[in-house]
Design a protein around this motif. Structure first.
Motif, mmCIF file in Angstrom:
data_model
loop_
_atom_site.group_PDB
_atom_site.id
_atom_site.type_symbol
_atom_site.label_atom_id
_atom_site.label_comp_id
_atom_site.label_asym_id
_atom_site.label_seq_id
_atom_site.Cartn_x
_atom_site.Cartn_y
_atom_site.Cartn_z
ATOM 1 N N SER A 243 8.479 0.006 30.416
ATOM 2 C CA SER A 243 9.558 -0.227 31.381
ATOM 3 C C SER A 243 9.965 1.120 31.980
ATOM 4 O O SER A 243 10.187 2.087 31.250
ATOM 5 N N THR A 244 10.049 1.181 33.307
ATOM 6 C CA THR A 244 10.344 2.441 33.994
ATOM 7 C C THR A 244 11.647 2.346 34.768
ATOM 8 O O THR A 244 11.855 1.417 35.544
ATOM 9 N N SER A 245 12.509 3.311 34.553
ATOM 10 C CA SER A 245 13.759 3.405 35.313
ATOM 11 C C SER A 245 13.665 4.626 36.220
ATOM 12 O O SER A 245 13.220 5.694 35.798
ATOM 13 N N MET A 246 14.080 4.459 37.494
ATOM 14 C CA MET A 246 14.005 5.572 38.444
ATOM 15 C C MET A 246 15.376 5.793 39.082
ATOM 16 O O MET A 246 15.919 4.905 39.746
ATOM 17 N N THR A 247 15.940 6.977 38.829
ATOM 18 C CA THR A 247 17.251 7.307 39.370
ATOM 19 C C THR A 247 17.082 7.840 40.787
ATOM 20 O O THR A 247 16.862 9.034 40.997
ATOM 21 N N ILE A 248 17.150 6.939 41.746
ATOM 22 C CA ILE A 248 16.949 7.293 43.148
ATOM 23 C C ILE A 248 17.758 6.312 43.989
ATOM 24 O O ILE A 248 17.824 5.127 43.661
ATOM 25 N N ASN A 249 18.371 6.795 45.062
ATOM 26 C CA ASN A 249 19.289 5.951 45.815
ATOM 27 C C ASN A 249 19.029 5.987 47.319
ATOM 28 O O ASN A 249 18.478 5.054 47.876
ATOM 29 N N ARG B 47 15.445 5.202 26.077
ATOM 30 C CA ARG B 47 14.925 5.655 27.368
ATOM 31 C C ARG B 47 15.468 7.066 27.658
ATOM 32 O O ARG B 47 16.625 7.218 28.038
ATOM 33 N N GLN B 48 14.643 8.091 27.449
ATOM 34 C CA GLN B 48 15.087 9.462 27.713
ATOM 35 C C GLN B 48 14.815 9.848 29.173
ATOM 36 O O GLN B 48 13.687 9.743 29.659
ATOM 37 N N TYR B 49 15.837 10.307 29.856
ATOM 38 C CA TYR B 49 15.763 10.744 31.251
ATOM 39 C C TYR B 49 14.980 12.051 31.318
ATOM 40 O O TYR B 49 15.308 13.013 30.630
ATOM 41 N N ALA B 50 13.911 12.098 32.118
ATOM 42 C CA ALA B 50 13.080 13.299 32.162
ATOM 43 C C ALA B 50 12.436 13.458 33.524
ATOM 44 O O ALA B 50 12.217 12.497 34.243
ATOM 45 N N GLY B 51 12.141 14.693 33.857
ATOM 46 C CA GLY B 51 11.503 15.020 35.123
ATOM 47 C C GLY B 51 11.847 16.438 35.515
ATOM 48 O O GLY B 51 13.023 16.814 35.517
ATOM 49 N N GLN C 227 9.544 6.990 22.054
ATOM 50 C CA GLN C 227 10.379 6.480 23.141
ATOM 51 C C GLN C 227 9.816 5.140 23.625
ATOM 52 O O GLN C 227 8.599 4.955 23.675
ATOM 53 N N THR C 228 10.711 4.214 24.005
ATOM 54 C CA THR C 228 10.232 2.881 24.374
ATOM 55 C C THR C 228 10.398 2.554 25.857
ATOM 56 O O THR C 228 10.065 1.456 26.287
ATOM 57 N N GLY C 229 10.929 3.483 26.646
ATOM 58 C CA GLY C 229 11.054 3.269 28.085
ATOM 59 C C GLY C 229 11.116 4.601 28.808
ATOM 60 O O GLY C 229 11.638 5.587 28.276
ATOM 61 N N LEU C 230 10.565 4.657 30.010
ATOM 62 C CA LEU C 230 10.583 5.890 30.799
ATOM 63 C C LEU C 230 11.775 5.894 31.750
ATOM 64 O O LEU C 230 12.203 4.850 32.236
ATOM 65 N N SER C 231 12.304 7.076 32.019
ATOM 66 C CA SER C 231 13.390 7.227 32.980
ATOM 67 C C SER C 231 13.124 8.494 33.782
ATOM 68 O O SER C 231 13.076 9.594 33.231
ATOM 69 N N VAL C 232 12.922 8.324 35.101
ATOM 70 C CA VAL C 232 12.460 9.430 35.936
ATOM 71 C C VAL C 232 13.615 10.111 36.667
ATOM 72 O O VAL C 232 14.399 9.453 37.358
ATOM 73 N N ALA C 233 13.678 11.430 36.520
ATOM 74 C CA ALA C 233 14.620 12.245 37.285
ATOM 75 C C ALA C 233 13.861 12.893 38.443
ATOM 76 O O ALA C 233 12.788 13.471 38.240
ATOM 77 N N PHE C 234 14.400 12.779 39.646
ATOM 78 C CA PHE C 234 13.782 13.385 40.825
ATOM 79 C C PHE C 234 14.583 14.608 41.259
ATOM 80 O O PHE C 234 15.807 14.657 41.084
ATOM 81 N N LYS D 61 3.825 -7.899 37.254
ATOM 82 C CA LYS D 61 3.866 -7.487 35.847
ATOM 83 C C LYS D 61 4.750 -6.266 35.604
ATOM 84 O O LYS D 61 4.939 -5.857 34.458
ATOM 85 N N LEU D 62 5.292 -5.688 36.669
ATOM 86 C CA LEU D 62 6.095 -4.473 36.513
ATOM 87 C C LEU D 62 7.464 -4.795 35.927
ATOM 88 O O LEU D 62 8.100 -5.781 36.297
ATOM 89 N N ARG D 63 7.904 -3.938 35.018
ATOM 90 C CA ARG D 63 9.241 -4.054 34.434
ATOM 91 C C ARG D 63 9.956 -2.714 34.597
ATOM 92 O O ARG D 63 9.360 -1.663 34.431
#
Length: 512
Positions: free
Chosen positions: A121-127, A46-50, A69-76, A150-152
């Motif tokens: 699968s999506t990861s979002m770095t947000i707090n 999962r490469q962090y990108a945005g 890449q097998t998973g998304l990781s979103v940088a805001f 169905k979201l992962r």
């Protein structure tokens, strides 16, 4: 942590292998949370990108997915993390710089354009603004034909570490935790495959904490969240399996492996004995790892490729479920396409060419590894006890105990570099090299484009519906109701991130 030059069976005299080690996939999960680990399924790459606009970020996501890449990781970007729209005066100079600008629902739709959200699968770095971003993601998925069930993926949703280490907070501590638990409760009922938190030690480590401090502060925060969720009436075995963690990997290769193994054992015992969790899935600590950006140098920056490879390998030997490898030029600017590809290839070479994934917990039973795992566990538990005796995570944020712990450790670390007790190639050894110039540039055109986009969006809304949605959110802010449905309703009426944040600032105040 003290260590010797040589370890032997004497260091593990009276060591209870069955109790402390067990087998992979069995309590206390020292050797891994799954019996087969990577032999059946690799970790998620999962490469962090945005960066910049939603369209630019979407283009980078498609590039990474096409490269394996097998998973998304979103940088805001910073304004998005702090609740400011791109047309806010406070956003000037920061739009799109450390992540993608996401002020509205159309932005989220563009970020994930032509990406099958039921397949990735999506990861979002947000707090601080996590409820808004998650609401936008849920609506985006539904608009593209993917139901929430169905979201992962994962939303970081860890405001406590913002007060400790990262500084991207908005509201005071208690309402911040309330919003976080709203997400726990909402996801637990509506998005069953979603990890509603990624309790983050990464940013604590990046701020200067030691490995044991990273674990202690992270687990203390997690315990605080669990207690708050249980106060809501949520069943521990109903929600605990969806708790995930996020740790950093530094360059002390063997210590990092021991840290990850100790962390699994601590969490398993905590969940079983402190919270009486009976579901084995509740006791399993699943975690994402990122190689640590603070270890990278601008000097001789291509050396960072080797640093990242070693940190990645320690994460894999440590049993991570998901991994981001940093790009070698990150100490200079936002990662270039070449550097991102190299970072992904680093994971792929380890996965497919090194054959380390063919063996489950290959270092288990090592005299040094097991002794260090024990020492890491003992030090972490001692620190957690100190935090607990001072009133827990929130109280230690308020009284400054946790901040002081991190600051003193960061000072000692920096001093060791200045005195050359710790050698960092290119930075203080063999000689100090000049920093490479930054190559990534942003122009004023992005700000103009964003201002025009938001102006048009705001002109074309139904004002009455928008105002009603925002008023409902404000009205419910002081109730015991879960606010996620009100965030979703506001998003459906094209409320912007900044507008929603301002409503809640009036109700909750801000953290100073």
């Amino acid at each position: 942590m003290d260590k010797k030059e040589l370890y032997s069976k004497e260091d593990l005299k009276n060591y209870n292998y069955e109790k402390k080690l067990g087998s992979p996939g069995e309590f206390p999960y020292t050797r891994g949370v799954y019996p087969t680990m990577y032999t059946q399924r690799l970790w998620t790459m999962r490469q962090y990108a945005g960066f910049g606009t939603a369209i630019e970020t979407n283009r980078r996501f498609h590039y990474l997915l096409n490269e394996g890449q097998t998973g998304l990781s979103v940088a805001f970007d910073l304004p998005t993390q702090l609740g400011y729209d791109s047309d806010s005066p406070r956003a000037k100079g920061e739009i799109g710089k450390v992540g993608v600008a996401a002020s509205s629902l159309p932005d989220m739709i563009d970020i994930f354009k032509d990406i099958a959200l039921d397949k990735v699968s999506t990861s979002m770095t947000i707090n601080a603004t996590a409820p808004y971003i998650l609401a936008a993601y849920v609506i985006t998925a539904k608009n593209s034909g993917t139901e929430a069930q169905k979201l992962r993926g994962t939303v970081q949703n860890d405001p406590l570490k913002e007060f400790l280490a990262r500084g991207n907070y908005v509201f005071p501590v208690k309402p911040s935790v309330r919003l976080a638990i709203d997400i726990w409760e909402y996801c637990n009922k509506n998005i069953p495959n979603w990890n509603f938190v990624s309790v983050s030690g990464y940013h604590i480590r990046e701020a200067g904490a030691t490995a044991a401090q990273e674990l202690a502060l992270t687990f203390s925060n997690a315990i605080c969240y669990v207690k708050e969720a249980m106060k809501r009436g949520l069943d521990i075995d109903g929600f605990a399996p969806r708790i995930s963690f996020f740790f950093g990997a530094h360059s002390n290769f063997l210590e990092e492996i021991a840290k990850f193994r100790a962390a699994r054992r601590i969490w398993a015992i905590t969940m079983k004995e402190k919270f009486n969790a009976r579901n084995p899935k509740s006791q399993k600590m699943r975690f994402h790892t990122q190689t640590c950006g603070s270890t990278l140098t601008a000097q001789e920056h291509e050396n960072n490729i080797i640093r990242v490879a070693l940190q990645a390998l320690s994460s894999i030997f440590g049993g991570t479920q998901s991994l981001h490898t940093n790009s070698f030029d990150e100490a200079l600017n936002l990662p270039s396409e070449k550097a991102v590809k190299t970072a992904l290839r680093t994971q792929q070479i380890i996965a497919y060419e090194s054959k380390v994934s063919d063996i489950i917990d290959p270092l288990g039973g090592s005299f040094y590894i097991e002794k260090t795992t024990d020492s890491m566990e003992e030090e972490t538990l001692s620190l957690m006890d100190s935090i607990d005796k001072r009133g827990g995570a929130i109280e230690c944020i308020k009284n400054g105990f946790s901040h002081k712990m991190i600051e003193e450790s960061a000072y000692r670390y920096q001093l060791s570099i200045e005195k050359k007790q710790r050698k960092i190639l290119g930075l203080n050894f063999p000689k100090k090299e000049k920093m490479e110039p930054s190559t990534f540039k942003f122009s004023r055109e992005l700000e103009i484009e964003r201002e025009a986009f938001l102006c048009k969006l705001k002109e074309n809304r139904t004002k009455e519906l928008l105002n009603n949605a925002l008023e409902s959110l404000a009205e419910k802010a002081h109730s015991s109701e879960n606010l996620m449905p009100y965030f979703i309703d506001a998003l459906k009426n094209n409320a912007t991130l900044g507008e929603v944040t301002e409503v809640l600032k009036k109700e909750f105040g801000t953290y100073d």
